[in-house]
Design an enzyme around this catalytic site. Structure first.
Site, PDB file in Angstrom:
ATOM      1  N   PHE A 131     -42.487  -2.334  20.551  1.00  0.00           N
ATOM      2  CA  PHE A 131     -42.973  -3.487  21.309  1.00  0.00           C
ATOM      3  C   PHE A 131     -43.110  -3.072  22.781  1.00  0.00           C
ATOM      4  O   PHE A 131     -42.209  -2.447  23.335  1.00  0.00           O
ATOM      5  CB  PHE A 131     -42.003  -4.663  21.163  1.00  0.00           C
ATOM      6  CG  PHE A 131     -42.549  -5.926  21.743  1.00  0.00           C
ATOM      7  CD1 PHE A 131     -43.439  -6.703  21.021  1.00  0.00           C
ATOM      8  CD2 PHE A 131     -42.213  -6.324  23.027  1.00  0.00           C
ATOM      9  CE1 PHE A 131     -43.988  -7.865  21.570  1.00  0.00           C
ATOM     10  CE2 PHE A 131     -42.753  -7.481  23.577  1.00  0.00           C
ATOM     11  CZ  PHE A 131     -43.639  -8.247  22.844  1.00  0.00           C
ATOM     12  N   ASP A 200     -33.103  -2.827  18.948  1.00  0.00           N
ATOM     13  CA  ASP A 200     -33.754  -4.084  19.312  1.00  0.00           C
ATOM     14  C   ASP A 200     -33.901  -4.880  18.010  1.00  0.00           C
ATOM     15  O   ASP A 200     -34.587  -4.442  17.085  1.00  0.00           O
ATOM     16  CB  ASP A 200     -35.124  -3.778  19.951  1.00  0.00           C
ATOM     17  CG  ASP A 200     -35.894  -5.040  20.338  1.00  0.00           C
ATOM     18  OD1 ASP A 200     -35.692  -6.083  19.693  1.00  0.00           O
ATOM     19  OD2 ASP A 200     -36.729  -4.952  21.264  1.00  0.00           O
ATOM     20  N   TYR A 225     -35.457 -16.688  20.081  1.00  0.00           N
ATOM     21  CA  TYR A 225     -36.512 -17.706  19.863  1.00  0.00           C
ATOM     22  C   TYR A 225     -37.342 -17.452  18.609  1.00  0.00           C
ATOM     23  O   TYR A 225     -38.217 -18.241  18.293  1.00  0.00           O
ATOM     24  CB  TYR A 225     -37.430 -17.837  21.085  1.00  0.00           C
ATOM     25  CG  TYR A 225     -37.928 -16.531  21.665  1.00  0.00           C
ATOM     26  CD1 TYR A 225     -38.941 -15.808  21.054  1.00  0.00           C
ATOM     27  CD2 TYR A 225     -37.368 -16.023  22.838  1.00  0.00           C
ATOM     28  CE1 TYR A 225     -39.379 -14.613  21.584  1.00  0.00           C
ATOM     29  CE2 TYR A 225     -37.798 -14.824  23.378  1.00  0.00           C
ATOM     30  CZ  TYR A 225     -38.807 -14.122  22.753  1.00  0.00           C
ATOM     31  OH  TYR A 225     -39.234 -12.933  23.272  1.00  0.00           O
ATOM     32  N   LYS A 226     -37.092 -16.333  17.918  1.00  0.00           N
ATOM     33  CA  LYS A 226     -37.850 -16.086  16.675  1.00  0.00           C
ATOM     34  C   LYS A 226     -37.037 -16.641  15.503  1.00  0.00           C
ATOM     35  O   LYS A 226     -36.928 -17.845  15.351  1.00  0.00           O
ATOM     36  CB  LYS A 226     -38.142 -14.596  16.531  1.00  0.00           C
ATOM     37  CG  LYS A 226     -38.946 -14.003  17.691  1.00  0.00           C
ATOM     38  CD  LYS A 226     -39.258 -12.547  17.417  1.00  0.00           C
ATOM     39  CE  LYS A 226     -39.752 -11.815  18.648  1.00  0.00           C
ATOM     40  NZ  LYS A 226     -41.080 -12.254  19.088  1.00  0.00           N
ATOM     41  N   ARG A 373     -50.860 -11.451  10.835  1.00  0.00           N
ATOM     42  CA  ARG A 373     -49.412 -11.300  10.634  1.00  0.00           C
ATOM     43  C   ARG A 373     -48.839 -12.606  10.108  1.00  0.00           C
ATOM     44  O   ARG A 373     -49.132 -13.683  10.650  1.00  0.00           O
ATOM     45  CB  ARG A 373     -48.835 -10.995  12.017  1.00  0.00           C
ATOM     46  CG  ARG A 373     -47.668 -10.089  12.071  1.00  0.00           C
ATOM     47  CD  ARG A 373     -47.320  -9.745  13.504  1.00  0.00           C
ATOM     48  NE  ARG A 373     -47.031 -10.900  14.358  1.00  0.00           N
ATOM     49  CZ  ARG A 373     -46.101 -10.921  15.316  1.00  0.00           C
ATOM     50  NH1 ARG A 373     -45.367  -9.856  15.541  1.00  0.00           N
ATOM     51  NH2 ARG A 373     -45.924 -11.985  16.068  1.00  0.00           N
TER      52      ARG A 373
HETATM   53  C1  LIG Z   1     -39.321  -6.200  19.582  1.00  0.00           C
HETATM   54  C2  LIG Z   1     -39.398  -7.077  20.787  1.00  0.00           C
HETATM   55  N1  LIG Z   1     -38.678  -6.786  21.881  1.00  0.00           N
HETATM   56  C3  LIG Z   1     -38.733  -7.574  22.981  1.00  0.00           C
HETATM   57  C4  LIG Z   1     -39.525  -8.699  23.003  1.00  0.00           C
HETATM   58  C5  LIG Z   1     -39.743  -9.620  24.178  1.00  0.00           C
HETATM   59  O1  LIG Z   1     -38.870  -9.719  25.128  1.00  0.00           O
HETATM   60  P1  LIG Z   1     -38.753 -11.043  26.055  1.00  0.00           P
HETATM   61  O2  LIG Z   1     -37.875 -11.988  25.298  1.00  0.00           O
HETATM   62  O3  LIG Z   1     -38.173 -10.514  27.288  1.00  0.00           O
HETATM   63  O4  LIG Z   1     -40.118 -11.607  26.231  1.00  0.00           O
HETATM   64  C6  LIG Z   1     -40.279  -9.038  21.891  1.00  0.00           C
HETATM   65  C7  LIG Z   1     -41.123 -10.253  21.922  1.00  0.00           C
HETATM   66  O5  LIG Z   1     -41.826 -10.619  21.044  1.00  0.00           O
HETATM   67  C8  LIG Z   1     -40.216  -8.213  20.764  1.00  0.00           C
HETATM   68  O6  LIG Z   1     -40.943  -8.503  19.690  1.00  0.00           O
END
Ligand SMILES: Cc1ncc(COP(=O)(O)O)c(C=O)c1O
Length: 414
Positions: A131, A200, A225-226, A373
């Site tokens: 990401f 992550d 938030y997911k 997706r």
């Molecule tokens: C794998 C991954 N890392 C990090 C983030 C995003 O980070 P942030 O919450 O700082 O926008 C996302 C957002 O979709 C993500 O999919």
């Protein structure tokens, strides 16, 4: 073979839902009538308990309690209490989880702290298809600390490891393809060359089993938030293995990571434990929503979560193969051991396909250049949703709805 002979009928979807181990959970969410929501891997749905809890927090705790609510409503310990609920979802003690910043900021703080534990080593390794924020933050950390970013191949990240690597950062489930790494094997590979491991968990926690303690993981960061359904922009969490907490030196040494913030000392003295990942005043309203949202996970073990998730993704793949096999390439691994809780389909008109589905009430999303997706949040997506979504997809393809001129211009957020 027909969908009937394969058992891929709508009746079979109803049966699967009735037999499903999480069948009682969908009722805990408010999903608009007529919407099939397959985007919980981007923004989770709204748990039913959240609106009333937020109203209470705003009207009573903030409105009436005013500043006394830091004590009377225990706002000051809210991050800790939310961490305690996230712990079991990622296979760790809740006391080792800090909640508070955005994922990007949490990644920054954790990467700096980790690299400072290997001062003689010069490289951070991560995959080039990760990401984007992970790569951008790694580049910023490398510039700050005088390190090098080394891009690895997602087919074999361990091939890029050697004695110069301070940190291996991998996303457990890939946001584009839904492919899942072997957390145990890659953490062992990192440790085998003396590097630290940071996972992550944005696309895995809450939808697939995550066992950080079992795999001896050093650090993990994830958004809420997911699949954790905390709401737009809800705060991220950080896990730091107990053995690393005493020496943890994170770069944003604000007063909320201080041992005694209200002593107002001139000099910084970090608090014991993972709370030293704190920096500033916690986002109380966002934490309150997340705190209420996390209750939907109560009593669910990891094996049940996995069974429910795989049942949905298997079913979707089988339906796509049977009814749309000529139109789409399934890019998500068919091997269930390597699959997260989403399925991505490749099509050169994927943007139009997704927009046409959204107009029909089936919400997935598009990832450039050619992926449609679909996320299968196992707590609220049903097999009937999956069946009906594929039915709509068949119609979109039959009538070439993806080619509407209005889809020639893309929305800012896709
Ligand atoms: C794998 C991954 N890392 C990090 C983030 C995003 O980070 P942030 O919450 O700082 O926008 C996302 C957002 O979709 C993500 O999919």
């Amino acid at each position: 073979m027909s969908t009937l002979s394969l058992g891929l009928t709508r009746d079979s979807a109803v049966d699967r839902d009735e037999a499903g181990p999480l069948r009682d959970r969908r009722e805990l969410f408010l999903i608009p009538e007529g919407t099939i929501y397959l985007d919980g891997n981007s923004l989770g749905a709204l748990p039913r308990a959240v609106p009333a809890r937020l109203t209470e927090a705003v009207s009573e705790e903030w409105g009436r309690g005013l500043i006394s609510s830091w004590n009377s409503a225990d706002w000051i310990n809210l991050s800790r209490r939310v961490g305690a609920k996230i712990g079991p979802i990622i296979g760790v003690a809740g006391a080792d989880v800090h909640v508070g910043d955005s994922t990007s900021v949490a990644l920054f703080k954790t990467m700096v702290a980790a690299c400072r534990m290997r001062p003689e080593r010069r490289a951070i390794v991560l995959e080039s298809s990760t990401f984007p924020t992970d790569g951008y933050i790694a580049a910023g950390v490398a510039r700050l600390l005088g390190l090098e970013v080394r891009w690895c191949d997602s087919a074999d990240p361990s091939a890029s490891l050697d004695e110069d690597v301070a940190l291996l950062l991998l996303t457990h489930v890939d946001f584009r393809t839904g492919a899942m790494f072997d957390m145990g094997a890659l953490t062992r590979a990192a440790h085998g060359c003396g590097a630290l491991m940071l996972w992550d968990l944005c696309h895995s926690a809450g939808a697939v089993p995550v066992e950080l303690t079992e795999h001896d993981v050093d650090f993990a960061v994830g958004c809420s938030y997911k699949y954790l359904n905390g709401g737009p922009g809800s705060p991220a969490y950080v896990y730091v293995a107990p053995k690393h907490q005493a020496g943890l030196d994170q770069p944003i040494t604000g007063w909320m990571g201080h041992a005694r913030p209200f002593d107002m000392d001139r000099d910084y003295a970090p608090v014991e434990g993972v709370a030293r990942m704190g920096s500033g005043t916690p986002p109380v309203l966002a934490l309150t929503a997340l705190d209420a949202a996390l209750d939907v996970f109560g009593g669910i073990d990891h094996a049940t979560l996995r069974m429910a998730s795989l049942s949905l993704t298997d079913y979707f793949i089988d339906l796509v193969d049977a009814r749309l096999g000529a139109d789409f390439e399934v890019v998500t691994p068919r091997d269930s051991a390597r699959r997260g809780s989403q399925v991505s389909l490749r099509h050169e008109q994927a943007y139009g396909v997704v927009q046409a589905l959204i107009e029909r009430g089936v919400v997935g999303d598009f990832r450039t250049p050619d992926l449609a997706r679909f996320g299968f949040a196992p707590l609220f997506v049903t097999h009937v949703d999956v069946y009906d979504a594929v039915d709509h997809l068949v119609s979109v393809m039959e009538h070439e709805e993806f080619a509407r001129p209005s889809y020639a211009t893309r929305n800012l957020v896709t």
